[in-house]
Design a protein around this motif. Structure first.
Motif, short mmCIF file in Angstrom:
data_model
loop_
_atom_site.label_atom_id
_atom_site.label_comp_id
_atom_site.label_asym_id
_atom_site.label_seq_id
_atom_site.Cartn_x
_atom_site.Cartn_y
_atom_site.Cartn_z
N ILE A 1 18.28 -7.16 -32.60
CA ILE A 1 19.09 -6.10 -31.98
C ILE A 1 19.69 -6.63 -30.67
N GLU A 2 21.00 -6.44 -30.53
CA GLU A 2 21.64 -6.87 -29.29
C GLU A 2 21.64 -5.73 -28.29
N ALA A 3 21.11 -6.00 -27.12
CA ALA A 3 21.09 -4.96 -26.09
C ALA A 3 21.11 -5.61 -24.72
N ASP A 4 21.63 -4.87 -23.76
CA ASP A 4 21.66 -5.33 -22.37
C ASP A 4 20.50 -4.64 -21.65
N VAL A 5 19.40 -5.38 -21.44
CA VAL A 5 18.24 -4.80 -20.78
C VAL A 5 18.29 -5.13 -19.29
N GLN A 6 18.28 -4.11 -18.45
CA GLN A 6 18.35 -4.33 -17.00
C GLN A 6 17.08 -3.84 -16.33
N ALA A 7 16.53 -4.69 -15.43
CA ALA A 7 15.36 -4.30 -14.64
C ALA A 7 15.84 -3.56 -13.41
N VAL A 8 15.43 -2.32 -13.26
CA VAL A 8 15.91 -1.51 -12.12
C VAL A 8 14.75 -0.71 -11.51
N SER A 9 14.98 -0.20 -10.30
CA SER A 9 14.00 0.68 -9.67
C SER A 9 14.21 2.11 -10.17
N VAL A 10 13.22 2.97 -9.90
CA VAL A 10 13.33 4.37 -10.31
C VAL A 10 14.62 4.99 -9.75
N GLN B 1 6.67 8.01 -15.10
CA GLN B 1 7.49 8.76 -16.04
C GLN B 1 7.98 10.09 -15.46
N GLU B 2 7.10 10.77 -14.73
CA GLU B 2 7.49 12.10 -14.23
C GLU B 2 8.56 12.03 -13.14
N GLN B 3 8.75 10.81 -12.58
CA GLN B 3 9.79 10.68 -11.55
C GLN B 3 11.18 10.54 -12.17
N ILE B 4 11.22 10.27 -13.47
CA ILE B 4 12.50 10.17 -14.17
C ILE B 4 12.77 11.52 -14.83
N VAL C 1 13.37 8.45 -22.73
CA VAL C 1 12.41 7.79 -21.84
C VAL C 1 11.16 7.43 -22.64
N ILE C 2 10.84 6.14 -22.68
CA ILE C 2 9.70 5.67 -23.48
C ILE C 2 8.64 5.07 -22.55
N PRO C 3 7.47 5.72 -22.46
CA PRO C 3 6.40 5.13 -21.65
C PRO C 3 5.74 3.96 -22.37
N ILE C 4 5.48 2.89 -21.64
CA ILE C 4 4.83 1.72 -22.21
C ILE C 4 3.46 1.56 -21.53
N ASP C 5 2.40 1.69 -22.32
CA ASP C 5 1.04 1.66 -21.77
C ASP C 5 0.60 0.26 -21.40
N LEU D 1 0.84 -1.21 0.00
CA LEU D 1 0.00 0.00 0.00
C LEU D 1 0.87 1.26 0.00
N GLU D 2 2.00 1.19 0.71
CA GLU D 2 2.95 2.31 0.73
C GLU D 2 3.50 2.58 -0.68
N ALA D 3 3.86 1.51 -1.40
CA ALA D 3 4.38 1.65 -2.77
C ALA D 3 3.32 2.26 -3.67
N ASN D 4 2.07 1.85 -3.47
CA ASN D 4 0.96 2.39 -4.26
C ASN D 4 0.79 3.88 -3.98
N GLN D 5 0.91 4.26 -2.70
CA GLN D 5 0.76 5.68 -2.36
C GLN D 5 1.92 6.50 -2.87
N LYS D 6 3.11 5.92 -2.82
CA LYS D 6 4.31 6.66 -3.23
C LYS D 6 4.37 6.86 -4.74
N HIS D 7 4.05 5.81 -5.49
CA HIS D 7 4.28 5.85 -6.95
C HIS D 7 3.00 6.00 -7.76
N GLY D 8 1.83 5.98 -7.13
CA GLY D 8 0.59 6.01 -7.90
C GLY D 8 0.28 4.62 -8.44
#
Lengths: 145, 90
Positions: free
Chosen positions: B30-39, B59-62, B69-73, A46-53
């Motif tokens: 296409i060869e690329a190194d895709v990394q999963a990361v936090s904001v 997106q606005e946090q980046i 920066v590419i948003p994915i819906d 819930l905290e993550a939801n509040q923080k990031h939308g």
């Protein structure tokens, strides 16, 4: 792999109407029911939801509620709550009718699991079936076989 | 080339996004190194990624980084990923 991630109680309906946070609580409680998380995990989700939308909402009608690994995660797991009354989260992909919950014990061991999940969910036929199918045994088979 | 797939925690959505981006890049050859990361990882990383894939809510946090920066819906829509990645890389 997905078959192990979904515990015996992990796929369920939510029949009554609720709000977004209520739906998240109900989905995460399925993980707790299968002893994948302790009760504190919900507060972090819930905290993550509040923080990031509502970024848990990743595709039209589909959300994956989760938080980072922590001591409150006992075993990596997934759950699915079908919201018979779809819920508005504030995302462009609203309303949400398939609410998954996910927990991981660390940041690496679940990668193959999520890759398999992404493959299942990237098949439009599977997603359409999940959206309309109310028989939970069939839903489980769709996700785990 | 480095690509970041970003989510709030860096373990759930971002891993799904990485997994499908890997699939699409392989089919595009296409060869690329895709990394999963936090904001926060994406913002603090020393070496910049050329592309950042992210869900629109985050997106606005980046901000203030030179990556595209590419948003994915819809992270499960391989066509959307294919169109956006091939446009960015062409």
């Amino acid at each position: 792999m997905l078959a192990q991630a979904f515990g015996p109680n992990s796929i369920s309906h939510h029949l009554t109407s609720t709000d977004w946070e209520g739906a998240i609580s109900a989905a995460v409680s399925l993980l707790e029911l299968d002893q994948r998380v302790s009760s504190n995990y919900l507060s972090r989700v819930l905290e993550a939801n509040q923080k990031h939308g509502p970024y848990f909402v990743v595709a039209p009608g589909i959300a994956i509620a989760h938080a980072s690994p922590g001591e409150d995660v006992l075993e990596t797991g997934m759950a699915l709550l079908r919201l018979e009354n779809p819920v508005v989260s504030g995302s462009a992909n609203d309303p949400v009718s398939l609410l998954f919950a996910f927990c991981a014990v660390d940041s690496t061991s679940h990668i193959a699991l999520l890759s398999q999940f992404a493959e299942v969910m990237s098949n439009a036929g599977n997603v359409n079936s999940l959206l309309i199918e109310s028989n939970l045994t069939i839903v489980r088979n769709l996700l785990t076989t | 080339m480095k690509i970041y797939a970003v989510c709030g925690a860096g373990i759930g959505t971002s891993v799904l996004l990485k997994s499908n981006a890997d699939r699409v890049l392989a089919s595009l050859g296409i060869e690329a190194d895709v990394q999963a990361v936090s904001v926060s990882d994406a913002m603090s990383a020393e070496s910049l990624a050329q592309i950042v894939l992210i869900t629109p809510e985050l997106q606005e946090q980046i901000t203030g980084i030179r990556s595209e920066v590419i948003p994915i819906d819809n992270i499960f829509n391989l066509e959307e990923l294919t169109l956006k990645l091939s446009a960015a890389l062409s």
